[in-house]
Motif scaffolding. Sequence first.
Motif, PDB file in Angstrom:
ATOM      1  N   UNK A   1      30.026  21.981 -38.210  1.00  0.00           N
ATOM      2  CA  UNK A   1      30.949  23.019 -37.740  1.00  0.00           C
ATOM      3  C   UNK A   1      30.339  24.418 -37.823  1.00  0.00           C
ATOM      4  N   UNK A   2      29.362  24.617 -38.699  1.00  0.00           N
ATOM      5  CA  UNK A   2      28.773  25.945 -38.854  1.00  0.00           C
ATOM      6  C   UNK A   2      27.737  26.266 -37.776  1.00  0.00           C
ATOM      7  N   UNK A   3      27.325  25.294 -37.003  1.00  0.00           N
ATOM      8  CA  UNK A   3      26.374  25.515 -35.920  1.00  0.00           C
ATOM      9  C   UNK A   3      27.120  26.060 -34.707  1.00  0.00           C
ATOM     10  N   UNK A   4      26.693  27.228 -34.220  1.00  0.00           N
ATOM     11  CA  UNK A   4      27.367  27.847 -33.075  1.00  0.00           C
ATOM     12  C   UNK A   4      26.694  27.444 -31.778  1.00  0.00           C
ATOM     13  N   UNK A   5      27.426  27.527 -30.679  1.00  0.00           N
ATOM     14  CA  UNK A   5      26.921  27.228 -29.331  1.00  0.00           C
ATOM     15  C   UNK A   5      26.315  25.830 -29.261  1.00  0.00           C
TER      16      UNK A   5
END
Length: 108
Positions: free
Chosen positions: A18-22
């Motif tokens: 969930x902390x990984x964006x895009x």
Amino acid sequence: GDGPPTRTGGNTGRRAAADLKAKSLSPIIVDVTAASLGAHGPMTAHDGEAYVLVLEGEVEFHSEHYAPLRLTAGDAIYFDAASGYALVAPTRPARALLVAAGETVFGP
């Protein structure tokens, strides 16, 4: 599956990574607790494609275009997520990995 809780149709889950964006993919560990289509509610639909891998138990995959398909631990299905679908656990709660294309938005 340690991310924030999310709702996928009549089931709940937790986002993975969930902390990984895009992201190009949105992985969710789903606790499949809806025992029927009625308990699930309206079919889920979102842009892109999706992949479901049953981790524990037995899951029944429902789609607007195909007959229901029973999947057991280790079974998987790849499908067009824009055509509505539902995951139900007809015998007892189950767990599955749902990987949806893109930054798919599910309910809280």
